[in-house]
Design an enzyme around this catalytic site. Structure first.
Site, short mmCIF file in Angstrom:
data_model
loop_
_atom_site.label_atom_id
_atom_site.label_comp_id
_atom_site.label_asym_id
_atom_site.label_seq_id
_atom_site.Cartn_x
_atom_site.Cartn_y
_atom_site.Cartn_z
CE1 TYR A 1 -3.27 -2.70 -0.20
CE2 TYR A 1 -3.35 -2.83 2.19
CZ TYR A 1 -3.75 -3.30 0.95
OH TYR A 1 -4.63 -4.34 0.86
C1 FAD Z 1 -7.69 -2.53 -6.41
C2 FAD Z 1 -6.54 -3.03 -5.58
C3 FAD Z 1 -6.73 -4.13 -4.76
C4 FAD Z 1 -5.68 -4.64 -4.01
N1 FAD Z 1 -5.88 -5.72 -3.21
C5 FAD Z 1 -4.87 -6.22 -2.49
C6 FAD Z 1 -5.05 -7.36 -1.64
O1 FAD Z 1 -6.14 -7.93 -1.55
N2 FAD Z 1 -3.98 -7.80 -0.93
C7 FAD Z 1 -2.75 -7.20 -1.02
O2 FAD Z 1 -1.82 -7.68 -0.37
N3 FAD Z 1 -2.55 -6.14 -1.80
C8 FAD Z 1 -3.57 -5.63 -2.53
N4 FAD Z 1 -3.36 -4.53 -3.31
C9 FAD Z 1 -2.02 -3.92 -3.37
C10 FAD Z 1 -1.14 -4.65 -4.40
O3 FAD Z 1 -0.66 -5.84 -3.84
C11 FAD Z 1 0.05 -3.75 -4.78
O4 FAD Z 1 -0.42 -2.56 -5.35
C12 FAD Z 1 1.01 -4.47 -5.72
O5 FAD Z 1 2.28 -3.89 -5.62
C13 FAD Z 1 0.52 -4.42 -7.14
O6 FAD Z 1 1.33 -5.18 -7.98
P1 FAD Z 1 1.24 -4.92 -9.56
O7 FAD Z 1 2.19 -5.83 -10.21
O8 FAD Z 1 -0.17 -4.93 -9.99
O9 FAD Z 1 1.71 -3.39 -9.64
P2 FAD Z 1 2.83 -2.62 -10.45
O10 FAD Z 1 2.40 -1.20 -10.39
O11 FAD Z 1 3.06 -3.21 -11.79
O12 FAD Z 1 4.13 -2.85 -9.59
C14 FAD Z 1 4.25 -2.46 -8.24
C15 FAD Z 1 5.73 -2.29 -7.88
O13 FAD Z 1 6.43 -3.52 -8.12
C16 FAD Z 1 7.43 -3.33 -9.13
N5 FAD Z 1 7.40 -4.49 -10.01
C17 FAD Z 1 6.31 -4.97 -10.68
N6 FAD Z 1 6.67 -6.06 -11.39
C18 FAD Z 1 7.98 -6.26 -11.18
C19 FAD Z 1 8.93 -7.23 -11.66
N7 FAD Z 1 8.57 -8.20 -12.49
N8 FAD Z 1 10.21 -7.14 -11.25
C20 FAD Z 1 10.60 -6.14 -10.41
N9 FAD Z 1 9.76 -5.21 -9.93
C21 FAD Z 1 8.47 -5.27 -10.30
C22 FAD Z 1 7.04 -2.06 -9.84
O14 FAD Z 1 8.14 -1.45 -10.50
C23 FAD Z 1 6.45 -1.24 -8.72
O15 FAD Z 1 7.50 -0.67 -7.96
C24 FAD Z 1 -4.40 -4.00 -4.08
C25 FAD Z 1 -4.23 -2.89 -4.88
C26 FAD Z 1 -5.28 -2.39 -5.63
C27 FAD Z 1 -5.06 -1.19 -6.49
#
Ligand code: FAD
Ligand code: NAG
Ligand code: NAG
Ligand code: NAG
Ligand code: NAG
Ligand code: NAG
Ligand code: NAG
Ligand code: NAG
Ligand code: NAG
Length: 530
Positions: free
Chosen positions: A454
């Site tokens: 978060y």
């Molecule tokens: C609608 C919503 C619901 C959610 N529900 C939950 C939940 O139920 N439980 C929970 O724990 N969290 C929840 N989250 C939070 C979520 O876990 C984080 O936002 C998570 O970081 C999202 O990952 P992403 O790959 O989608 O995001 P991205 O924006 O793609 O990445 C997030 C971060 O990780 C880095 N990253 C992504 N992929 C890689 C990679 N392959 N290698 C290195 N770095 C990388 C990015 O550069 C960035 O710093 C929720 C968020 C939202 C918006």
């Protein structure tokens, strides 16, 4: 200086920055093409999108899950959507040669958009097209590409088995790249811990362009990427995860109670029992404003939302024994398969987090309710997620995610809005800041702990130029990682000492002075340098 000459200076500066960035970009693209890719692989030129490409905006916007960032001016010069690992390797090598930063994007859910917004010239590696999920039934494991969403993982598992699942988040569009590397929790947390607790191998491309598996990267880097965030250490290509058993029938319920229906008293009891229930039963609470059905006046509703790993016949007596105050009845409950219980949740636009170690007194809760009656709270949600079970059995240093025993529950503050523009944005964000400030006396202290997934830049950021000291970064680092922050910085020093992989909240390497001071403690860290 007269205005005219001032604007001439600005114009020259702009022209210079434009031509130099165009030049940088041309050399960068040439470098990507010259990289020794496998002759059978799709040419990297087919997966490059610059700002003049007609598909650029649709590719960029596709994974912008938060409208707050759909309008920012700092967009990537180039987007790469790798199909093979060499596309990632080339991007890492050529970015360093030609002065570009990298932002890696998986699902794009980052609350501060760190996966696709940056100030310096940068390239986005968007993993959306890289690889397929492989569920391996003989060992109850799966290989998951880092660009896959958790919903895709759940779906692929359910195609092969109705009695296997995976303990990750609730919203299916969240990407595994960010989610697993920051922790990742959902309704299976009490029974099986976090997503990151169930990762058993990974593939990462490091700053030198090497593709490493768990054995090659060593236990320190493998430790760091399970909760420390992937973005500080390299580009994660795929995860190997351990699937977990789920019963063929689970039970869900969704029970609203307004203040008039004694919500405050029920939450009071919930705080005493929610972290001590049967491991198969997790009940979280969503707090929101609604109009009361009796008189149309605004009130607060607490919705008790739950998934139980079993049938309704076992659930009802369990609830009568541990939490009769909720008054759960059979009609509130629905039996279904685990995959059907993976419900869709809406999108939120700004978030913060807290950890509660002692129950919040009723007077504390009662002081929170008026905040929900403010105009900006129309789309606000404050969510309480209980800890307990497996979360208490795992030590704080097992992985970088440190929030384990001692925490009764976790708070997630969210606010959503529809109005466009900067003024609206500030108004709603200020609401969440007020709610967060109000809660200060009731939550963890020294540090006031926070959950990396978060992401919240209000708790502190790095310098723009990448020279942030360890002590400066500790302001936010200790909140996310507590005592694990130091080990994260030591791992960073070993795998990316020049701090190429950086962002507003990336782990800083220890500076040479710091490094010397730490040398005698480095025993374990040296192991992975082969
Ligand atoms: C609608 C919503 C619901 C959610 N529900 C939950 C939940 O139920 N439980 C929970 O724990 N969290 C929840 N989250 C939070 C979520 O876990 C984080 O936002 C998570 O970081 C999202 O990952 P992403 O790959 O989608 O995001 P991205 O924006 O793609 O990445 C997030 C971060 O990780 C880095 N990253 C992504 N992929 C890689 C990679 N392959 N290698 C290195 N770095 C990388 C990015 O550069 C960035 O710093 C929720 C968020 C939202 C918006
Ligand atoms: C390219 O593909 C051909 C045909 O499948 C195969 O014989 C050859 O070994 C491949 N070359 C490389 C470098 O992988
Ligand atoms: C845009 O980029 C894609 C992928 O590199 C390429 O296939 C396409 O031809 C480009 N379109 C234009 C108009 O340049
Ligand atoms: C963008 O890419 C196209 C080829 O796809 C190229 O012709 C054009 O010069 C590039 N634009 C910039 C600004 O680099
Ligand atoms: C399952 O595990 C065994 C023993 O570790 C191993 O030999 C086999 O390759 C694994 N199978 C898969 C599909 O990973
Ligand atoms: C609320 O609690 C009071 C006192 O404990 C009780 O009398 C009342 O029936 C409860 N109201 C509801 C709607 O449960
Ligand atoms: C709640 O009531 C107010 C005024 O009493 C009204 O403006 C608003 O639209 C109502 N909200 C909902 C969700 O019904
Ligand atoms: C986008 O930017 C424009 C111009 O800067 C502004 O008028 C508009 O309100 C912005 N939209 C959003 C959604 O913030
Ligand atoms: C970081 O760099 C800035 C400017 O480049 C400098 O003013 C500052 O002292 C540096 N800080 C550290 C901790 O080195």
């Amino acid at each position: 200086m007269p205005l005219s000459s001032y604007s001439t200076v600005v114009a020259i500066a702009l022209l210079f920055s434009f031509t130099s960035s165009a030049h940088t970009q041309e050399n960068f693209v040439q470098c990507l093409n010259n990289y020794p890719h496998n002759i059978n692989a799709t040419s990297i030129s087919k997966v490059l999108y610059n700002q003049t490409n007609s598909s650029y905006s649709s590719i960029l916007d596709f994974s912008i899950k938060n409208l707050r960032f759909s309008n920012v001016s700092s967009k990537p010069l180039v987007i790469v959507t790798p199909l093979v690992v060499s596309h990632i390797q080339a991007t890492i090598i050529c970015s360093q040669r030609h002065g570009m930063q990298i932002r890696t994007r998986s699902g794009g859910h980052d609350y501060e958009a760190l996966s696709y917004v940056a100030k310096a010239p940068f390239v986005v590696i968007d993993l959306i097209n890289l690889g397929e999920i492989k569920v391996e039934m003989e060992n109850n494991t799966a290989w998951v590409p880092a660009g896959a969403s958790i919903g895709e993982l759940y779906y692929r598992i359910s195609e092969k088995s109705t009695t296997l699942g995976f303990p990750a988040g609730v919203c299916p569009t969240v990407g595994t790249g960010g989610h697993f590397s920051g922790g990742g929790y959902g309704f299976l947390m009490h029974k099986f811990g976090l997503a990151a607790d169930n990762v058993i191998d990974a593939h990462i491309v490091d700053v030198n362009g090497n593709l490493l598996d768990r054995e090659a990267m060593g236990e320190d880097l493998f430790w760091a990427i399970r909760g420390g965030g992937g973005a500080s250490f390299g580009v994660i290509v795929a995860w190997k995860v351990k699937l977990v058993p789920v019963p063929s029938t689970v039970t869900v319920f969704y029970v609203p109670r307004t203040l008039e229906q004694n919500a405050t008293e029920i939450i009071h009891k919930w705080q005493l029992v929610a972290n001590k229930l049967d491991n198969g039963l997790m009940i979280r609470v969503n707090l929101e404003r609604v109009n009361s059905s009796q008189n149309g006046k605004p009130t607060v509703v607490a919705t008790f939302e739950s998934m139980y790993l079993g049938g309704v016949d076992q659930l009802i007596p369990l609830m009568q024994k541990s939490f009769p105050e909720l008054g759960l009845v059979r009609e509130d409950c629905t039996e279904m398969s685990w995959i059907d219980s993976v419900v869709y949740m809406s999108q939120f636009t700004n978030g913060k987090s807290d950890y509660v170690r002692d129950p919040i007194p009723d007077v504390g809760l009662k002081g929170l309710w008026p905040l929900f009656y403010e105009d900006e709270a129309q789309g606000a949600v404050i969510q309480f997620t209980p800890y307990g079970g497996k979360m208490y059995e795992i030590s704080e240093s097992e992985i970088p995610f440190p929030h384990r025993s001692g925490n009764i529950f976790h708070i997630h503050y969210l606010v959503r809005w529809r109005e466009e523009g900067e003024e609206a944005k500030q108004k709603y964000i200020n609401w969440i800041r007020r709610a967060y400030k109000y809660m200060e006396p009731f939550v963890s202290k020294s540090p006031r702990a926070a959950y990396l997934n978060y992401r919240d830049l209000d708790i502190g950021v790095n310098n723009n130029n990448g020279n942030t000291s360890y002590s400066q970064a500790s302001i936010w680092g200790l909140k996310y990682f507590k005592n694990n922050f130091n080990r994260l910085a030591r791992v960073k020093s070993m795998v990316d000492p020049l701090n190429f992989f950086r962002n507003e909240q990336s782990i800083p390497p220890l500076k040479s002075k710091g490094l010397n001071m730490q040398v005698e403690n480095l025993g374990a860290v040296n192991v992975f340098i082969k």
